[in-house]
Design an enzyme around this catalytic site. Structure first.
Site, PDB file in Angstrom:
ATOM      1  N   TYR A  50       0.731  -1.243  -0.069  1.00  0.00           N
ATOM      2  CA  TYR A  50       0.098  -0.013  -0.064  1.00  0.00           C
ATOM      3  C   TYR A  50       0.890   1.384   0.146  1.00  0.00           C
ATOM      4  O   TYR A  50       0.491   2.254  -0.362  1.00  0.00           O
ATOM      5  CB  TYR A  50      -0.924   0.258   1.222  1.00  0.00           C
ATOM      6  CG  TYR A  50      -1.892  -1.447   1.227  1.00  0.00           C
ATOM      7  CD1 TYR A  50      -2.096  -1.941   0.116  1.00  0.00           C
ATOM      8  CD2 TYR A  50      -2.547  -1.452   2.434  1.00  0.00           C
ATOM      9  CE1 TYR A  50      -2.925  -3.088   0.308  1.00  0.00           C
ATOM     10  CE2 TYR A  50      -3.470  -2.343   2.618  1.00  0.00           C
ATOM     11  CZ  TYR A  50      -3.498  -3.415   1.601  1.00  0.00           C
ATOM     12  OH  TYR A  50      -4.475  -4.574   1.488  1.00  0.00           O
ATOM     13  N   ASN A 281     -20.078   2.924   9.346  1.00  0.00           N
ATOM     14  CA  ASN A 281     -19.422   1.787   9.148  1.00  0.00           C
ATOM     15  C   ASN A 281     -19.101   1.074  10.505  1.00  0.00           C
ATOM     16  O   ASN A 281     -18.784  -0.452  10.490  1.00  0.00           O
ATOM     17  CB  ASN A 281     -17.781   2.065   8.177  1.00  0.00           C
ATOM     18  CG  ASN A 281     -18.509   2.619   6.797  1.00  0.00           C
ATOM     19  OD1 ASN A 281     -19.615   2.211   6.672  1.00  0.00           O
ATOM     20  ND2 ASN A 281     -17.511   2.996   5.980  1.00  0.00           N
TER      21      ASN A 281
END
Length: 330
Positions: A50, A281
Protein backbone atom coordinates in the site's frame (compact mmCIF):
# COMPACT_ATOMS: atom_id res chain seq x y z
CA UNK A 1 -17.95 3.30 20.06
CA UNK A 2 -16.50 -0.21 20.26
CA UNK A 3 -16.95 -3.28 18.12
CA UNK A 4 -17.31 -6.97 18.99
CA UNK A 5 -14.31 -9.22 18.50
CA UNK A 6 -13.65 -12.70 17.23
CA UNK A 7 -11.21 -14.91 19.13
CA UNK A 8 -8.34 -16.15 16.98
CA UNK A 9 -6.83 -19.61 17.31
CA UNK A 10 -3.72 -17.86 18.65
CA UNK A 11 -5.74 -16.78 21.66
CA UNK A 12 -5.94 -13.09 20.76
CA UNK A 13 -9.12 -11.11 20.12
CA UNK A 14 -9.54 -9.43 16.71
CA UNK A 15 -12.14 -6.69 16.14
CA UNK A 16 -14.87 -7.64 13.68
CA UNK A 17 -14.76 -4.18 12.11
CA UNK A 18 -11.54 -2.43 11.16
CA UNK A 19 -10.20 0.33 8.93
CA UNK A 20 -8.69 -0.70 5.59
CA UNK A 21 -5.65 1.20 4.35
CA UNK A 22 -5.55 0.16 0.68
CA UNK A 23 -5.58 3.24 -1.60
CA UNK A 24 -5.41 5.69 1.31
CA UNK A 25 -3.38 8.62 -0.03
CA UNK A 26 -0.06 9.36 1.63
CA UNK A 27 -0.95 13.04 2.00
CA UNK A 28 -4.00 12.29 4.14
CA UNK A 29 -3.17 8.89 5.60
CA UNK A 30 -1.81 10.01 8.99
CA UNK A 31 -4.85 12.21 9.60
CA UNK A 32 -7.27 9.50 8.47
CA UNK A 33 -5.75 6.94 10.82
CA UNK A 34 -5.80 9.45 13.67
CA UNK A 35 -9.43 10.40 13.04
CA UNK A 36 -10.43 6.75 12.73
CA UNK A 37 -8.87 6.03 16.12
CA UNK A 38 -10.78 8.97 17.59
CA UNK A 39 -13.97 7.56 16.05
CA UNK A 40 -13.41 4.23 17.80
CA UNK A 41 -11.58 2.09 15.25
CA UNK A 42 -8.97 -0.22 16.74
CA UNK A 43 -8.05 -2.56 13.87
CA UNK A 44 -5.99 -1.12 11.02
CA UNK A 45 -5.30 -3.28 8.00
CA UNK A 46 -2.12 -2.25 6.20
CA UNK A 47 0.45 -3.76 3.86
CA UNK A 48 3.87 -3.16 2.37
CA UNK A 49 2.25 -2.89 -1.06
CA UNK A 50 0.00 0.00 0.00
CA UNK A 51 3.05 2.27 0.31
CA UNK A 52 1.69 4.26 3.25
CA UNK A 53 2.89 2.46 6.37
CA UNK A 54 5.10 5.35 7.52
CA UNK A 55 2.11 7.68 7.45
CA UNK A 56 -0.07 5.06 9.17
CA UNK A 57 2.48 4.94 11.96
CA UNK A 58 2.43 8.72 12.26
CA UNK A 59 -1.32 8.65 12.83
CA UNK A 60 -0.95 5.93 15.45
CA UNK A 61 1.88 7.78 17.20
CA UNK A 62 -0.17 10.97 17.40
CA UNK A 63 -3.15 9.15 18.94
CA UNK A 64 -0.93 7.41 21.49
CA UNK A 65 0.91 10.63 22.34
CA UNK A 66 -2.40 12.40 22.98
CA UNK A 67 -3.55 9.59 25.25
CA UNK A 68 -6.47 8.54 23.06
CA UNK A 69 -5.25 4.94 23.00
CA UNK A 70 -2.39 2.77 24.16
CA UNK A 71 -0.53 0.48 21.79
CA UNK A 72 -2.17 -2.56 23.38
CA UNK A 73 -5.60 -1.13 22.53
CA UNK A 74 -4.86 -1.37 18.81
CA UNK A 75 -4.85 -4.36 16.47
CA UNK A 76 -2.35 -3.59 13.71
CA UNK A 77 -2.25 -5.79 10.63
CA UNK A 78 0.36 -5.82 7.89
CA UNK A 79 1.32 -8.13 5.06
CA UNK A 80 4.34 -9.84 3.54
CA UNK A 81 4.73 -8.83 -0.08
CA UNK A 82 5.43 -11.33 -2.87
CA UNK A 83 9.01 -10.14 -3.40
CA UNK A 84 10.02 -11.19 0.12
CA UNK A 85 8.92 -14.84 0.21
CA UNK A 86 12.49 -16.17 0.35
CA UNK A 87 12.92 -17.44 3.89
CA UNK A 88 15.89 -15.18 4.63
CA UNK A 89 13.94 -12.09 3.49
CA UNK A 90 10.90 -12.48 5.76
CA UNK A 91 12.30 -11.31 9.09
CA UNK A 92 14.23 -8.31 7.70
CA UNK A 93 11.24 -6.95 5.78
CA UNK A 94 8.94 -7.50 8.75
CA UNK A 95 11.35 -5.51 10.92
CA UNK A 96 11.42 -2.72 8.31
CA UNK A 97 7.62 -2.60 8.27
CA UNK A 98 7.51 -2.51 12.07
CA UNK A 99 9.94 0.41 12.00
CA UNK A 100 7.75 2.18 9.43
CA UNK A 101 4.76 1.77 11.72
CA UNK A 102 6.82 2.71 14.78
CA UNK A 103 5.72 -0.36 16.74
CA UNK A 104 7.45 -3.39 18.22
CA UNK A 105 5.08 -6.08 16.99
CA UNK A 106 2.22 -6.70 14.61
CA UNK A 107 -0.96 -8.14 16.00
CA UNK A 108 -1.35 -9.98 12.72
CA UNK A 109 1.10 -10.46 9.85
CA UNK A 110 -0.28 -11.97 6.65
CA UNK A 111 1.14 -13.55 3.49
CA UNK A 112 -0.43 -11.16 0.97
CA UNK A 113 -0.57 -13.52 -2.03
CA UNK A 114 0.45 -17.18 -2.49
CA UNK A 115 2.90 -16.03 -5.15
CA UNK A 116 6.65 -15.72 -4.79
CA UNK A 117 8.30 -13.08 -6.96
CA UNK A 118 11.95 -12.30 -7.55
CA UNK A 119 13.49 -10.29 -4.70
CA UNK A 120 13.68 -6.53 -5.12
CA UNK A 121 15.98 -4.70 -2.71
CA UNK A 122 13.93 -2.13 -0.74
CA UNK A 123 16.82 0.29 -1.23
CA UNK A 124 16.21 0.06 -4.98
CA UNK A 125 12.42 0.27 -5.02
CA UNK A 126 9.87 0.18 -2.22
CA UNK A 127 7.23 -0.99 -2.30
CA UNK A 128 8.38 -3.29 -5.10
CA UNK A 129 5.02 -3.81 -6.82
CA UNK A 130 4.54 -6.71 -9.18
CA UNK A 131 7.34 -6.06 -11.64
CA UNK A 132 11.08 -6.57 -11.23
CA UNK A 133 13.77 -4.07 -12.20
CA UNK A 134 13.55 -5.04 -15.88
CA UNK A 135 9.80 -4.32 -15.89
CA UNK A 136 8.89 -8.00 -16.17
CA UNK A 137 6.97 -10.34 -13.91
CA UNK A 138 9.66 -12.65 -12.57
CA UNK A 139 8.84 -15.49 -10.22
CA UNK A 140 10.91 -16.93 -7.40
CA UNK A 141 11.08 -20.69 -6.84
CA UNK A 142 10.42 -20.39 -3.11
CA UNK A 143 7.55 -22.70 -2.06
CA UNK A 144 4.95 -21.65 0.47
CA UNK A 145 6.19 -24.10 3.10
CA UNK A 146 9.55 -22.31 3.29
CA UNK A 147 7.90 -18.92 3.54
CA UNK A 148 5.54 -20.19 6.22
CA UNK A 149 8.40 -21.56 8.33
CA UNK A 150 9.91 -18.07 8.27
CA UNK A 151 6.54 -16.60 9.24
CA UNK A 152 6.39 -18.95 12.21
CA UNK A 153 9.75 -17.63 13.39
CA UNK A 154 8.21 -14.15 13.56
CA UNK A 155 5.86 -15.51 16.21
CA UNK A 156 8.79 -17.10 18.05
CA UNK A 157 10.60 -13.75 17.98
CA UNK A 158 7.44 -11.94 19.17
CA UNK A 159 7.48 -9.75 16.06
CA UNK A 160 3.97 -10.98 15.23
CA UNK A 161 1.38 -12.23 17.68
CA UNK A 162 -0.63 -14.01 15.00
CA UNK A 163 0.08 -14.93 11.39
CA UNK A 164 -2.31 -15.53 8.53
CA UNK A 165 -2.80 -15.72 4.79
CA UNK A 166 -4.65 -13.80 2.10
CA UNK A 167 -5.95 -14.77 -1.33
CA UNK A 168 -5.43 -18.48 -0.65
CA UNK A 169 -7.69 -21.13 -2.16
CA UNK A 170 -9.09 -24.04 -0.16
CA UNK A 171 -6.52 -26.34 -1.75
CA UNK A 172 -3.63 -24.14 -0.64
CA UNK A 173 -5.10 -23.96 2.86
CA UNK A 174 -5.42 -27.74 3.00
CA UNK A 175 -1.77 -28.09 2.08
CA UNK A 176 -0.62 -25.42 4.54
CA UNK A 177 -2.57 -26.96 7.41
CA UNK A 178 -0.85 -30.31 6.87
CA UNK A 179 2.55 -28.99 7.95
CA UNK A 180 2.03 -25.69 9.81
CA UNK A 181 3.65 -25.65 13.25
CA UNK A 182 1.85 -22.36 13.92
CA UNK A 183 -1.54 -22.53 12.27
CA UNK A 184 -2.74 -19.53 10.29
CA UNK A 185 -5.12 -17.48 12.41
CA UNK A 186 -6.92 -15.73 9.57
CA UNK A 187 -7.79 -15.89 5.90
CA UNK A 188 -8.35 -12.56 4.14
CA UNK A 189 -10.22 -12.72 0.84
CA UNK A 190 -12.30 -10.66 -1.53
CA UNK A 191 -15.82 -11.22 -0.24
CA UNK A 192 -19.04 -9.43 -1.19
CA UNK A 193 -22.47 -10.46 -2.54
CA UNK A 194 -21.11 -10.77 -6.09
CA UNK A 195 -18.31 -13.07 -4.84
CA UNK A 196 -19.47 -14.95 -1.75
CA UNK A 197 -16.92 -17.80 -1.91
CA UNK A 198 -19.22 -19.68 0.47
CA UNK A 199 -17.44 -23.03 0.41
CA UNK A 200 -14.07 -21.39 1.03
CA UNK A 201 -15.45 -19.34 3.93
CA UNK A 202 -17.14 -22.41 5.41
CA UNK A 203 -13.98 -24.49 5.12
CA UNK A 204 -11.73 -21.85 6.67
CA UNK A 205 -14.08 -21.28 9.59
CA UNK A 206 -14.46 -25.03 10.11
CA UNK A 207 -10.67 -25.27 10.35
CA UNK A 208 -10.61 -22.54 13.00
CA UNK A 209 -9.47 -19.61 10.84
CA UNK A 210 -11.18 -16.26 11.19
CA UNK A 211 -12.17 -14.85 7.81
CA UNK A 212 -11.73 -11.19 6.89
CA UNK A 213 -13.47 -9.69 3.87
CA UNK A 214 -11.87 -7.01 1.75
CA UNK A 215 -13.70 -5.00 -0.92
CA UNK A 216 -17.00 -5.53 0.90
CA UNK A 217 -18.72 -3.07 -1.43
CA UNK A 218 -17.86 -5.05 -4.57
CA UNK A 219 -17.23 -3.02 -7.74
CA UNK A 220 -17.10 0.33 -5.93
CA UNK A 221 -13.51 -0.19 -4.78
CA UNK A 222 -12.31 -0.83 -8.32
CA UNK A 223 -13.98 1.91 -10.37
CA UNK A 224 -10.96 4.22 -10.14
CA UNK A 225 -8.71 1.42 -11.41
CA UNK A 226 -10.51 1.48 -14.77
CA UNK A 227 -11.50 -2.16 -14.42
CA UNK A 228 -14.02 -3.08 -17.11
CA UNK A 229 -15.99 -5.50 -14.92
CA UNK A 230 -16.34 -2.89 -12.19
CA UNK A 231 -17.77 -0.32 -14.59
CA UNK A 232 -20.15 -2.81 -16.19
CA UNK A 233 -21.50 -4.27 -12.93
CA UNK A 234 -24.43 -2.66 -11.07
CA UNK A 235 -23.30 -0.98 -7.86
CA UNK A 236 -24.34 -2.89 -4.77
CA UNK A 237 -25.28 0.38 -3.08
CA UNK A 238 -27.99 0.79 -5.73
CA UNK A 239 -29.14 -2.81 -6.03
CA UNK A 240 -32.87 -3.12 -5.21
CA UNK A 241 -32.29 -6.13 -2.96
CA UNK A 242 -29.85 -4.12 -0.85
CA UNK A 243 -31.72 -0.81 -0.81
CA UNK A 244 -34.99 -2.50 0.21
CA UNK A 245 -33.33 -4.15 3.21
CA UNK A 246 -31.57 -0.91 4.13
CA UNK A 247 -34.84 1.02 4.05
CA UNK A 248 -36.57 -1.60 6.18
CA UNK A 249 -33.91 -1.40 8.90
CA UNK A 250 -33.32 2.33 8.68
CA UNK A 251 -29.70 1.76 7.72
CA UNK A 252 -27.50 2.66 4.76
CA UNK A 253 -26.76 0.14 1.99
CA UNK A 254 -23.14 0.12 3.20
CA UNK A 255 -24.24 -0.88 6.69
CA UNK A 256 -26.37 -3.69 5.29
CA UNK A 257 -23.48 -5.03 3.22
CA UNK A 258 -21.14 -4.93 6.21
CA UNK A 259 -23.72 -6.53 8.50
CA UNK A 260 -24.27 -9.31 5.97
CA UNK A 261 -20.64 -10.22 6.60
CA UNK A 262 -20.25 -9.57 10.32
CA UNK A 263 -23.45 -11.41 11.22
CA UNK A 264 -21.79 -14.49 9.72
CA UNK A 265 -18.62 -13.83 11.77
CA UNK A 266 -16.71 -12.47 8.78
CA UNK A 267 -14.62 -9.43 9.73
CA UNK A 268 -14.69 -6.33 7.52
CA UNK A 269 -12.21 -3.53 6.83
CA UNK A 270 -14.00 -0.62 5.11
CA UNK A 271 -12.54 2.87 4.98
CA UNK A 272 -13.84 6.42 4.74
CA UNK A 273 -12.63 9.96 5.36
CA UNK A 274 -16.17 11.11 6.10
CA UNK A 275 -16.88 11.31 9.87
CA UNK A 276 -20.52 10.26 9.45
CA UNK A 277 -19.65 7.23 7.35
CA UNK A 278 -16.80 6.35 9.71
CA UNK A 279 -19.32 6.05 12.52
CA UNK A 280 -21.87 4.25 10.35
CA UNK A 281 -19.35 1.66 9.17
CA UNK A 282 -18.29 0.96 12.73
CA UNK A 283 -21.90 0.60 13.87
CA UNK A 284 -22.69 -2.57 11.94
CA UNK A 285 -23.17 -5.01 14.79
CA UNK A 286 -26.02 -3.25 16.60
CA UNK A 287 -28.77 -4.65 14.36
CA UNK A 288 -29.54 -8.05 12.88
CA UNK A 289 -30.65 -9.09 9.44
CA UNK A 290 -33.29 -11.77 9.12
CA UNK A 291 -32.15 -15.16 7.84
CA UNK A 292 -34.19 -14.62 4.68
CA UNK A 293 -32.45 -11.27 4.11
CA UNK A 294 -29.01 -12.85 4.44
CA UNK A 295 -30.08 -15.51 1.95
CA UNK A 296 -31.41 -12.96 -0.53
CA UNK A 297 -28.16 -11.00 -0.39
CA UNK A 298 -26.10 -14.17 -0.80
CA UNK A 299 -28.24 -15.08 -3.82
CA UNK A 300 -26.67 -12.15 -5.70
CA UNK A 301 -23.49 -14.22 -6.08
CA UNK A 302 -22.00 -14.11 -9.59
CA UNK A 303 -18.62 -15.60 -8.71
CA UNK A 304 -17.32 -12.25 -9.97
CA UNK A 305 -13.83 -11.40 -8.78
CA UNK A 306 -12.61 -7.82 -9.19
CA UNK A 307 -9.19 -8.13 -7.56
CA UNK A 308 -7.37 -9.80 -10.43
CA UNK A 309 -3.93 -8.16 -10.32
CA UNK A 310 -3.15 -9.28 -13.87
CA UNK A 311 -6.11 -7.38 -15.27
CA UNK A 312 -5.73 -4.39 -12.98
CA UNK A 313 -2.06 -3.76 -13.75
CA UNK A 314 -2.43 -4.32 -17.48
CA UNK A 315 0.49 -6.66 -17.93
CA UNK A 316 -1.42 -9.64 -19.28
CA UNK A 317 0.06 -8.98 -22.72
CA UNK A 318 3.61 -9.00 -21.36
CA UNK A 319 2.92 -12.32 -19.66
CA UNK A 320 1.61 -13.81 -22.87
CA UNK A 321 4.70 -12.61 -24.71
CA UNK A 322 6.98 -13.94 -22.00
CA UNK A 323 5.37 -17.31 -21.32
CA UNK A 324 3.09 -17.87 -24.28
CA UNK A 325 0.04 -18.24 -22.05
CA UNK A 326 -2.11 -16.35 -19.57
CA UNK A 327 -0.82 -16.98 -16.05
CA UNK A 328 -3.84 -16.66 -13.75
CA UNK A 329 -3.45 -15.89 -10.07
CA UNK A 330 -6.89 -17.24 -9.14
Amino acid sequence: MSTPTVKLNSGYEMPLVGFGLWKVNNDTCADQVYEAIKAGYRLFDGACDYGNEVECGQGVARAIKEGIVKREDLFIVSKLWNSFHDSERVEPICRKQLADWGVDYFDLYIVHFPIALKYVDPAVRYPPGWMSENDKLEFSNTPIHETWAAMEKLVDLKLARSIGVSNFSAQLLMDLLRYARVRPSTLQIEHHPYLTQKRLVDYAQKEGLAVTAYSSFGPLSFLELNLKDAHETPLLFEHPAITAIAEKHGKTPAQVLLRWATQRKVAVIPKSNNPTRLAQNLDVTSFNLEASEIESISALDRNLRFNDPLAITNFVSSLCAQYGFYAPIF
